[in-house]
Design a protein around this motif. Structure first.
Motif, PDB file in Angstrom:
ATOM      1  N   GLY A  16       1.161  -1.336  -0.195  1.00  0.00           N
ATOM      2  CA  GLY A  16      -0.198  -0.114   0.143  1.00  0.00           C
ATOM      3  C   GLY A  16       0.736   1.202   0.038  1.00  0.00           C
ATOM      4  O   GLY A  16       0.046   1.981  -0.722  1.00  0.00           O
ATOM      5  N   SER A  17       2.156   1.183   0.876  1.00  0.00           N
ATOM      6  CA  SER A  17       2.672   1.894   0.742  1.00  0.00           C
ATOM      7  C   SER A  17       3.707   2.735  -0.628  1.00  0.00           C
ATOM      8  O   SER A  17       3.936   4.135  -0.975  1.00  0.00           O
ATOM      9  N   LEU A  18       4.156   1.983  -1.652  1.00  0.00           N
ATOM     10  CA  LEU A  18       4.475   1.781  -2.968  1.00  0.00           C
ATOM     11  C   LEU A  18       3.403   2.488  -3.910  1.00  0.00           C
ATOM     12  O   LEU A  18       3.595   3.487  -4.409  1.00  0.00           O
ATOM     13  N   ALA A  19       2.154   1.977  -3.496  1.00  0.00           N
ATOM     14  CA  ALA A  19       1.276   2.578  -4.237  1.00  0.00           C
ATOM     15  C   ALA A  19       1.351   3.504  -4.512  1.00  0.00           C
ATOM     16  O   ALA A  19       0.591   4.363  -4.755  1.00  0.00           O
ATOM     17  N   ILE A  25       8.713   8.360  -0.086  1.00  0.00           N
ATOM     18  CA  ILE A  25       7.817   9.257   0.286  1.00  0.00           C
ATOM     19  C   ILE A  25       6.870   8.125   0.586  1.00  0.00           C
ATOM     20  O   ILE A  25       6.193   7.677   1.303  1.00  0.00           O
ATOM     21  N   ALA A  26       7.293   6.652  -0.226  1.00  0.00           N
ATOM     22  CA  ALA A  26       7.250   5.168   0.213  1.00  0.00           C
ATOM     23  C   ALA A  26       7.051   4.706   1.759  1.00  0.00           C
ATOM     24  O   ALA A  26       6.677   3.841   2.505  1.00  0.00           O
ATOM     25  N   ALA A  27       8.251   4.846   1.823  1.00  0.00           N
ATOM     26  CA  ALA A  27       9.174   4.447   2.792  1.00  0.00           C
ATOM     27  C   ALA A  27       8.606   4.879   4.123  1.00  0.00           C
ATOM     28  O   ALA A  27       8.425   4.442   5.415  1.00  0.00           O
ATOM     29  N   VAL A  28       8.739   7.071   4.170  1.00  0.00           N
ATOM     30  CA  VAL A  28       7.749   7.307   5.548  1.00  0.00           C
ATOM     31  C   VAL A  28       6.968   6.771   5.892  1.00  0.00           C
ATOM     32  O   VAL A  28       5.659   7.168   6.506  1.00  0.00           O
ATOM     33  N   LEU A  29       5.319   6.897   4.250  1.00  0.00           N
ATOM     34  CA  LEU A  29       4.235   6.565   4.598  1.00  0.00           C
ATOM     35  C   LEU A  29       4.301   4.506   5.204  1.00  0.00           C
ATOM     36  O   LEU A  29       3.350   5.010   6.336  1.00  0.00           O
ATOM     37  N   PHE A  30       5.047   3.774   5.426  1.00  0.00           N
ATOM     38  CA  PHE A  30       5.717   2.573   5.556  1.00  0.00           C
ATOM     39  C   PHE A  30       5.575   2.894   6.660  1.00  0.00           C
ATOM     40  O   PHE A  30       4.903   1.951   7.945  1.00  0.00           O
ATOM     41  N   VAL A  31       6.169   3.676   7.977  1.00  0.00           N
ATOM     42  CA  VAL A  31       6.818   3.584   9.130  1.00  0.00           C
ATOM     43  C   VAL A  31       5.726   4.116   9.391  1.00  0.00           C
ATOM     44  O   VAL A  31       5.108   4.040  10.421  1.00  0.00           O
ATOM     45  N   VAL A  32       5.132   5.657   9.378  1.00  0.00           N
ATOM     46  CA  VAL A  32       4.070   5.686   9.944  1.00  0.00           C
ATOM     47  C   VAL A  32       2.827   4.916   9.510  1.00  0.00           C
ATOM     48  O   VAL A  32       1.911   4.845  10.667  1.00  0.00           O
ATOM     49  N   GLY A  33       2.435   4.365   7.417  1.00  0.00           N
ATOM     50  CA  GLY A  33       1.073   3.400   8.389  1.00  0.00           C
ATOM     51  C   GLY A  33       1.130   1.808   9.658  1.00  0.00           C
ATOM     52  O   GLY A  33       0.877   1.988  10.015  1.00  0.00           O
ATOM     53  N   SER A  36      10.225  -1.923  11.126  1.00  0.00           N
ATOM     54  CA  SER A  36      10.349  -1.322  10.200  1.00  0.00           C
ATOM     55  C   SER A  36      11.595  -0.115   9.097  1.00  0.00           C
ATOM     56  O   SER A  36      11.437  -0.111   8.498  1.00  0.00           O
ATOM     57  N   LEU A  37      11.431   0.674  10.769  1.00  0.00           N
ATOM     58  CA  LEU A  37      13.335   2.023  10.542  1.00  0.00           C
ATOM     59  C   LEU A  37      14.282   1.032   9.159  1.00  0.00           C
ATOM     60  O   LEU A  37      15.833   1.184   9.473  1.00  0.00           O
ATOM     61  N   VAL A  38      14.314  -1.097  10.994  1.00  0.00           N
ATOM     62  CA  VAL A  38      15.399  -1.275  10.570  1.00  0.00           C
ATOM     63  C   VAL A  38      15.650  -1.754   8.770  1.00  0.00           C
ATOM     64  O   VAL A  38      16.296  -1.941   8.116  1.00  0.00           O
ATOM     65  N   ALA A  98      16.027   1.097   6.345  1.00  0.00           N
ATOM     66  CA  ALA A  98      17.757   1.601   6.275  1.00  0.00           C
ATOM     67  C   ALA A  98      18.214   0.375   5.477  1.00  0.00           C
ATOM     68  O   ALA A  98      19.456   0.747   4.807  1.00  0.00           O
ATOM     69  N   PHE A  99      18.100  -0.718   5.476  1.00  0.00           N
ATOM     70  CA  PHE A  99      18.491  -2.018   5.009  1.00  0.00           C
ATOM     71  C   PHE A  99      18.150  -1.986   3.149  1.00  0.00           C
ATOM     72  O   PHE A  99      18.986  -1.875   2.292  1.00  0.00           O
ATOM     73  N   LEU A 100      17.182  -1.355   3.140  1.00  0.00           N
ATOM     74  CA  LEU A 100      16.457  -1.294   1.741  1.00  0.00           C
ATOM     75  C   LEU A 100      17.681  -0.149   1.331  1.00  0.00           C
ATOM     76  O   LEU A 100      18.365  -0.147   0.293  1.00  0.00           O
ATOM     77  N   LEU A 101      17.714   1.323   1.612  1.00  0.00           N
ATOM     78  CA  LEU A 101      19.025   2.333   1.522  1.00  0.00           C
ATOM     79  C   LEU A 101      19.747   1.540   1.836  1.00  0.00           C
ATOM     80  O   LEU A 101      20.597   2.474   0.359  1.00  0.00           O
ATOM     81  N   ALA A 102      20.785   1.213   2.069  1.00  0.00           N
ATOM     82  CA  ALA A 102      21.829   0.608   2.185  1.00  0.00           C
ATOM     83  C   ALA A 102      22.085  -0.619   0.443  1.00  0.00           C
ATOM     84  O   ALA A 102      22.754  -0.332   0.168  1.00  0.00           O
TER      85      ALA A 102
END
Length: 352
Positions: free
Chosen positions: A30-33, A53-61, A82-84, A87-91
């Protein structure tokens, strides 16, 4: 949310309501969409902006739904998880993008001809040529640097862990820490002044190996030292209690126990120096012809080959540079696979 998708607590149970296992995947989808929709509505053309934007929505959601259903404590735990993951995906994303870009561009000219021919009769603006001379130079230079650095680094680490006491050990530790942060250009300038200017030995692959060994030694020392410290003292004491000399205890007990970690550290050190360009540029100089003698005359290497081909500014040169970069990545990957195989083969056998 219906009772079919939500685990409700039993009467009299201390366990609260829990979300299903697929909840995180649903929120991620849902966050990606929603992130894509927001970026499209805002006219954002960058994939990086859409992903953030999708990452922020994922954490907040994740936090909002979990706090509503499971409570604040479980919501905080899900937020940390979610933050872990974010961060993993960002790396991982830049690394995956780099590997994909290098493979996509480098595969164009990477073939048997490219690996078995040099640039001796091919101009930089012309198609053709290969990296045989650069690959041969890299293997010889890195191999000589490893022959110099590995014994020195491992023996130094053994001294610091098993014998080192007092001011000398502290001084060695201090200088190892200092050497760890030395820029590669400084190591190259040191060998240039000593080997080329003072001793008048001239440029060669061995001169580059000397500079690379300066960069490699502290990495080997530090990694080996940490691996030796992980060996339980009980193993040393049991061997010494049987009357085994200390040097034999180190050779037969301590080193085999930590061999896997030591080899891994050595491979990291080799990977650290394989891509260095500055010492090679100062001390090896480079050549378009094959020079199998690392102790005389200029010699090519893969990092310098990539640098020179990119500097040529033509499309065939760019293709050769990407193919050489892909070869260099493959070389490092093969070394790491060999190191893992040797470490697993030489690791002490454990019984039940």
């Amino acid at each position: 949310m219906s009772n079919a998708t939500l685990s409700s607590p039993e009467p009299g149970s201390l366990r609260g309501a829990t979300l299903p296992k697929w909840f995180a995947w649903a929120v991620a989808a849902g966050s990606l969409a929603l992130g894509y929709a927001v970026s499209a509505a805002a006219g954002l053309n960058s994939d990086i902006q859409w992903a953030l934007i999708a990452a922020v929505l994922f954490v907040v959601g994740s936090y909002a739904v979990s706090a509503k259903v499971e409570g604040a404590r479980q919501a905080k735990d899900r937020t940390a998880t979610s933050l872990v993951w974010v961060a993993f995906l960002l790396a991982v994303t830049p690394l995956a993008s780099l590997l994909w870009e290098t493979a996509e561009r480098g595969i164009k000219v990477l073939d048997g001809y490219f690996l078995t021919h040099s640039m001796g009769v091919v101009a930089d603006a012309e198609p053709g040529g290969g990296i045989y001379h650069a690959l041969l130079g890299t293997l010889e230079q890195v191999g000589l640097a490893a022959l110099i650095s590995v014994p020195v680094g491992v023996l130094t680490a053994i001294y610091l862990v098993e014998y080192g006491r007092g001011r000398l050990a502290k001084a060695v530790t201090f200088f190892v820490d200092v050497m760890t942060g030395i820029p590669s250009i400084v190591a190259g300038l040191f060998i240039l002044s000593l080997w080329v200017l003072i001793l008048k030995m001239g440029p060669s692959g061995f001169a580059g190996s000397l500079a690379l060994s300066i960069l490699m030694i502290p990495v080997v020392v530090r990694s080996t030292e940490e691996m030796l410290k992980l060996v339980p003292n009980e193993l040393r004491e049991a061997s010494l209690a049987l009357g085994v000399p200390k040097w034999r205890t180190i050779l037969k007990v301590v080193l085999p126990t930590s061999l896997g970690g030591i080899i891994t550290g050595i491979m990291l050190a080799i990977a650290r120096i394989t891509g260095e360009t500055a010492p090679v540029l100062l001390l090896v100089w480079g050549t378009d012809f094959i020079n199998a003698n690392p102790f005389q005359d200029p010699q090519e290497s893969l990092p310098m080959y990539i640098y020179l081909q990119f500097g040529a500014g033509s499309d065939p040169a760019y293709d050769r540079a990407w193919a050489a970069a892909l070869t260099l990545i493959g070389f490092i990957m093969i070394l790491n696979l060999l190191a893992r195989g040797i470490a697993r083969w030489k690791a002490p056998k454990t019984g039940r």
